[in-house]
Design an enzyme around this catalytic site. Sequence first.
Site, PDB file in Angstrom:
ATOM      1  CD  GLN A 126      -2.667   1.119   2.619  1.00 51.76           C
ATOM      2  OE1 GLN A 126      -2.260   0.526   3.617  1.00 51.76           O
ATOM      3  NE2 GLN A 126      -3.840   1.720   2.593  1.00 51.76           N
ATOM      4  N   GLY A 127       0.592   2.165  -0.918  1.00 54.85           N
ATOM      5  CA  GLY A 127       1.313   3.433  -0.986  1.00 54.85           C
ATOM      6  C   GLY A 127       0.410   4.594  -0.625  1.00 54.85           C
ATOM      7  CE1 TYR A 128      -4.237   4.086  -0.688  1.00 53.62           C
ATOM      8  CE2 TYR A 128      -5.490   4.491   1.306  1.00 53.62           C
ATOM      9  CZ  TYR A 128      -5.439   4.110  -0.013  1.00 53.62           C
ATOM     10  OH  TYR A 128      -6.598   3.742  -0.647  1.00 53.62           O
ATOM     11  CB  SER A 129       1.595   6.729   5.331  1.00 55.24           C
ATOM     12  OG  SER A 129       0.433   6.388   6.032  1.00 55.24           O
ATOM     13  CD  GLU A 244      -5.682  -0.244   6.299  1.00 57.11           C
ATOM     14  OE1 GLU A 244      -4.564  -0.407   6.833  1.00 57.11           O
ATOM     15  OE2 GLU A 244      -5.947   0.739   5.585  1.00 57.11           O
ATOM     16  CG  ASN A 382      -7.155   3.862  17.673  1.00 57.85           C
ATOM     17  OD1 ASN A 382      -7.171   3.406  16.532  1.00 57.85           O
ATOM     18  ND2 ASN A 382      -7.052   3.088  18.739  1.00 57.85           N
ATOM     19  CD  GLU A 383      -4.968   9.459  18.904  1.00 57.61           C
ATOM     20  OE1 GLU A 383      -4.510   9.080  19.998  1.00 57.61           O
ATOM     21  OE2 GLU A 383      -4.680   8.894  17.820  1.00 57.61           O
TER      22      GLU A 383
END
Length: 396
Positions: A126-129, A244, A382-383
């Site tokens: 996965q190339g997200y962050s 996800e 989670n925030e």
Amino acid sequence: MDLHYTAEETAFRDTLRAFLDTHLPADLQRKVRQHLRLAKDDYVRWHKIVAQQGWAAPAWPVEHGGTGWTAVQRHIWEDECARAATPPILPFGVNMVAPVIMAFATAEQKAYYLPRILNCDDWWCQGYSEPGAGSDLASLKTTAERDGDHYVVNGQKTWTTLGQHADMIFCLVRTDSTVRKQEGISFLLIDMKTPGITVRPIIMLDEEHEVNEVFFDNVRVPVSNLVGQENKGWTYAKYLLGHERTGIAAVGRSKRELTFLKQLAMQQVKRGAPLLHDPAFAAKVATLEIELMALEMTVLRVISDESKGPGPQASMLKVRGSELQQQLTELMVEAIGPQALPFDPAFLDGSAPHSGGGDDLAAPLAAYYFNYRKTSIYGGSNEIQKNIITQMILGL
């Protein structure tokens, strides 16, 4: 909600157990139960065994190779796999990019990629962050500029799980910087063997090479690898993240780890009795077990409405599931105390002798504890999930 399985569902569970008892290799089962590191071949070997049975993608539509199982049957399958201690079917292909391809890709893309995902012919990452674009994912800066029938991609992705093994990466890239940041993002499928891609390892606290930085230097990607419409990638990204986050709850795995925790606590002696008989420690375990039962009920309630895709409820499952996973690892380390031998590479890699005693169970647990600090961050911190719950469920 009736949590008792019907006679048909019980028979279905027995069929799954018989398959797992027969087909799960003993060496893979031992690795999972003892929290040892899994190699690429371990994941692929188990995926192909399950794929041969036709069960690698239970939630997929039948026309694409899915099982046609109900939501409860899929839950039973995941529960039984966790109980038997199978390696996971990695989610990046089956559970993350595949639903996006099914929902938004062209017929040609579906025909090519879905069978390869189903059989684990391609390993996906996965190339997200990016640095500076994690929880605020829409701030990503990796660009894709159109050049004829190609995009030229430049930028950097980070925390790319198991990217060192990957054949393909699905990426969010910026294709328009003149509009609102969510509106200028596209979804690309990129071959990891393309010239200009560099994978650099990030070694974590548990001394494991699990995540990476991925650099793109003038990487040419065919326009035919664009999923859906240009600049509509944010919509596809949110759709993927819903799938996800639902999976992060991992109730079955937590139930197995709860059994493991109790086993540990019975082996540890405090004031002449097993630690699990100590009222203070037993109360912690009981509280966690009650919370896990409540989470399982919530998961079943969410997945039972198959008419809806993943919604804001997925954020709730992600938050509570990741918190309970962390609490389990905390209690494991608390139970064994100084026996938590951190960073024993020979044992974690499976090359140390195995006596089957308490020390064998204890050796990986400090590394296991460190690794699970990440669960409250990946898939959207989670925030951020609490903000989503506040806005979309509570209407605040």
